[in-house]
Design a protein around this motif. Structure first.
Motif, short mmCIF file in Angstrom:
data_model
loop_
_atom_site.label_atom_id
_atom_site.label_comp_id
_atom_site.label_asym_id
_atom_site.label_seq_id
_atom_site.Cartn_x
_atom_site.Cartn_y
_atom_site.Cartn_z
N LEU A 183 0.80 -1.16 -0.11
CA LEU A 183 0.04 -0.07 -0.11
C LEU A 183 0.77 1.34 -0.08
CD1 LEU A 183 -3.12 -0.50 2.52
CD2 LEU A 183 -3.19 0.16 0.04
N VAL A 184 1.86 1.37 0.69
CA VAL A 184 2.57 2.39 0.86
C VAL A 184 3.55 2.84 -0.29
CG1 VAL A 184 4.70 1.64 1.98
CG2 VAL A 184 3.97 3.92 2.47
N GLY A 185 3.86 1.65 -1.03
CA GLY A 185 4.41 1.59 -2.24
C GLY A 185 3.58 2.49 -3.28
N LEU A 186 2.38 1.97 -3.38
CA LEU A 186 1.35 2.26 -4.41
C LEU A 186 0.93 3.54 -4.24
CD1 LEU A 186 -0.66 -0.94 -4.87
CD2 LEU A 186 0.80 0.13 -6.56
N LEU A 187 0.72 4.25 -3.10
CA LEU A 187 0.29 5.44 -2.49
C LEU A 187 1.22 6.41 -2.47
CD1 LEU A 187 -2.18 4.61 0.29
CD2 LEU A 187 -2.79 5.42 -2.06
N ALA A 188 2.85 5.97 -2.00
CA ALA A 188 3.54 7.06 -1.52
C ALA A 188 5.03 7.09 -2.70
CB ALA A 188 4.07 6.90 -0.27
N GLY A 189 5.36 5.87 -3.30
CA GLY A 189 6.01 6.01 -4.20
C GLY A 189 6.97 4.73 -3.67
N SER A 190 8.21 4.43 -4.77
CA SER A 190 9.27 3.40 -4.66
C SER A 190 10.02 3.57 -3.37
CB SER A 190 9.86 3.53 -5.66
OG SER A 190 10.53 4.45 -6.21
N THR A 191 10.51 4.89 -2.90
CA THR A 191 11.54 5.01 -1.79
C THR A 191 10.75 4.51 -0.61
OG1 THR A 191 12.58 6.83 -2.92
CG2 THR A 191 12.64 6.67 -0.58
N SER A 192 9.34 5.18 -0.34
CA SER A 192 8.78 4.85 0.70
C SER A 192 8.55 3.46 0.96
CB SER A 192 7.25 5.62 1.01
OG SER A 192 7.47 7.08 0.99
N GLY A 193 8.19 2.70 -0.26
CA GLY A 193 7.81 1.29 -0.24
C GLY A 193 8.95 0.60 0.03
N VAL B 164 -1.26 -4.91 -8.02
CA VAL B 164 -0.87 -5.80 -6.98
C VAL B 164 -0.39 -7.32 -7.47
CG1 VAL B 164 -2.09 -7.10 -4.98
CG2 VAL B 164 -2.76 -4.61 -5.59
N LEU B 165 -1.03 -7.80 -8.45
CA LEU B 165 -0.56 -9.14 -8.97
C LEU B 165 0.88 -8.94 -9.63
CD1 LEU B 165 -1.23 -11.97 -9.32
CD2 LEU B 165 -2.25 -11.50 -11.64
N THR B 166 1.03 -8.01 -10.14
CA THR B 166 2.48 -7.82 -10.69
C THR B 166 3.65 -7.63 -9.24
OG1 THR B 166 1.74 -6.89 -12.71
CG2 THR B 166 3.90 -6.47 -12.09
N VAL B 167 3.17 -6.72 -8.54
CA VAL B 167 3.98 -6.84 -7.34
C VAL B 167 4.00 -8.05 -6.76
CG1 VAL B 167 4.13 -5.75 -4.92
CG2 VAL B 167 3.57 -4.14 -6.95
N GLN B 168 3.18 -8.73 -6.47
CA GLN B 168 3.45 -10.09 -5.97
C GLN B 168 4.31 -10.96 -6.56
OE1 GLN B 168 -0.95 -11.16 -6.05
NE2 GLN B 168 -1.29 -10.61 -3.82
N GLY C 196 7.72 -3.35 -1.86
CA GLY C 196 7.59 -1.91 -1.76
C GLY C 196 8.21 -1.20 -3.00
N LEU C 197 9.28 -1.30 -3.49
CA LEU C 197 9.91 -0.92 -4.52
C LEU C 197 9.08 -1.12 -5.90
CD1 LEU C 197 12.49 0.39 -5.78
CD2 LEU C 197 13.32 -1.90 -6.42
N PHE C 198 8.84 -2.20 -6.26
CA PHE C 198 7.84 -2.56 -7.39
C PHE C 198 6.53 -1.81 -7.27
CE2 PHE C 198 10.70 -6.36 -7.90
CZ PHE C 198 11.53 -5.93 -8.94
N ALA C 199 6.00 -1.84 -6.09
CA ALA C 199 4.46 -0.96 -5.96
C ALA C 199 4.96 0.28 -6.33
CB ALA C 199 4.07 -1.13 -4.52
N GLY C 200 5.97 0.92 -5.75
CA GLY C 200 6.39 2.38 -5.92
C GLY C 200 6.40 2.58 -7.50
N LEU C 201 7.08 1.73 -7.97
CA LEU C 201 7.46 1.93 -9.48
C LEU C 201 5.97 1.87 -10.38
CD1 LEU C 201 10.94 -0.22 -9.86
CD2 LEU C 201 10.60 2.25 -10.01
N LEU C 202 5.05 1.27 -10.02
CA LEU C 202 3.83 1.09 -10.69
C LEU C 202 2.63 2.19 -10.10
CD1 LEU C 202 3.44 -2.72 -10.74
CD2 LEU C 202 4.01 -1.37 -12.48
N LYS C 203 3.17 2.97 -9.19
CA LYS C 203 2.34 3.94 -8.62
C LYS C 203 1.32 4.93 -9.53
CE LYS C 203 2.53 8.03 -5.47
NZ LYS C 203 2.43 9.13 -6.46
N ASP C 204 2.15 5.08 -10.50
CA ASP C 204 1.27 6.12 -11.55
C ASP C 204 1.13 5.42 -12.77
OD1 ASP C 204 1.62 8.59 -9.95
OD2 ASP C 204 3.58 8.68 -10.47
N ASN C 205 1.40 4.18 -12.86
CA ASN C 205 0.96 3.28 -13.91
C ASN C 205 -0.47 3.50 -13.99
OD1 ASN C 205 0.45 0.79 -15.59
ND2 ASN C 205 2.56 0.87 -15.97
N LYS C 206 -0.83 3.41 -15.47
CA LYS C 206 -2.57 3.44 -15.75
C LYS C 206 -3.11 1.97 -15.65
CE LYS C 206 -2.28 7.73 -16.05
NZ LYS C 206 -2.52 8.70 -15.19
N MET C 207 -2.59 1.04 -15.29
CA MET C 207 -3.04 -0.38 -15.41
C MET C 207 -4.23 -0.42 -14.10
SD MET C 207 -0.22 -2.95 -13.82
CE MET C 207 0.92 -2.85 -15.04
#
Length: 187
Positions: A60-70, A121-125, A104-115
Motif C-alpha cells: 500500500l505505501v509503495g502504491l500510495l507514496a512511491g518506491s522510496t517509501s515502499g 498488486v498481482l505484478t508486485v506479488q 515496496g519498490l515494485f509497488a512504488g514503480l507502478l504507482k503512476d502506471n495506468k493499469m
C-alpha cells in the motif's frame, strides 16, 4: 513562486516520511493481530504465514507514496518486527527484508502506471516472490547456506494463497477508498 514549490516538496517529503513510518508500524502491528487470532483459534502463528499481513502495508505505501517509501518500509518492517517480537525468525529475516523491500519498490514503480490496481498488486506479488526465490537460490547454491531449503520457495506460495487473495481484494479496495476520499477533500 519557487518558495511555494519548495514548501510543496517539503510537505511531500513529510508526507512520504509519515507514510513510511505508518507502514512500518502497520507491518509490525498487523501480524501481531493475526497471531493473536491464531492463538485464540488454536492455529498459532500459521495464520500470519497464511494471510501475509505484513505485506499489505508495504504494498500500500509503495502504491500510495512511491518506491522510496515502499522500499524503505519493506526493508525495515521485518527488521523492526524481528527486534520487537522475534518474528520473523533470524533464519528468514534476510529473505523477508529482501522480499518486502522488493514489494515496496515494485509497488512504488507502478504507482503512476495506468493499469488497474488489481493488476498492479498481482505484478508486485509475482515480482516480490521472484526476488525472494532468487535470494534463496543464491543463498543455497552460491553461498552454500544449508540452514534453508529451496522447497521453502514453493511452500511459501502454497501456504500464502489466502494472503495473496486477501491482498488482491483488500488493497485495490483501500486504494479506491483513499483516492475517493482525496477527491472529496479537494472539492
Amino acid at each position: 513562486m519557487s518558495e511555494n514549490v519548495i514548501i510543496k516538496q517539503r510537505l511531500s517529503v513529510k508526507k512520504q516520511t509519515i507514510a513510511t513510518i505508518s507502514a512500518i508500524i502497520g507491518a509490525v502491528v498487523l501480524p501481531q493481530i493475526f497471531h493473536i487470532m491464531g492463538a485464540l483459534s488454536g492455529t498459532g502463528t500459521a495464520v500470519g504465514e497464511t494471510f501475509l499481513p505484513m505485506h499489505i502495508p508495504v504494498i500500500l505505501v509503495g502504491l500510495l507514496a512511491g518506491s522510496t517509501s515502499g522500499a524503505v518500509a519493506g526493508l525495515l518492517s521485518p527488521l523492526v518486527s524481528s527486534l520487537l517480537t522475534g518474528m520473523p525468525s533470524q533464519l528468514m529475516l534476510p529473505f523477508m527484508m529482501i522480499e518486502l523491500c522488493a514489494y515496496g519498490l515494485f509497488a512504488g514503480l507502478l504507482k503512476d502506471n495506468k493499469m488497474p490496481d488489481i493488476a498492479k498488486v498481482l505484478t508486485v506479488q509475482v515480482a516480490g516472490r521472484a526476488v525472494r526465490a532468487v535470494a534463496i537460490l543464491l543463498a543455497v547454491y552460491a553461498l552454500g547456506n544449508e540452514a534453508i531449503k529451496t522447497a521453502v520457495i514453493w511452500e511459501s506460495v502454497v501456504t500464502g494463497i489466502s494472503g495473496i487473495a486477501l491482498q488482491l481484494t483488500l488493497i485495490p479496495l483501500i486504494l479506491y477508498r483513499t483516492r475517493n476520499a482525496e477527491k472529496h477533500e479537494e472539492s
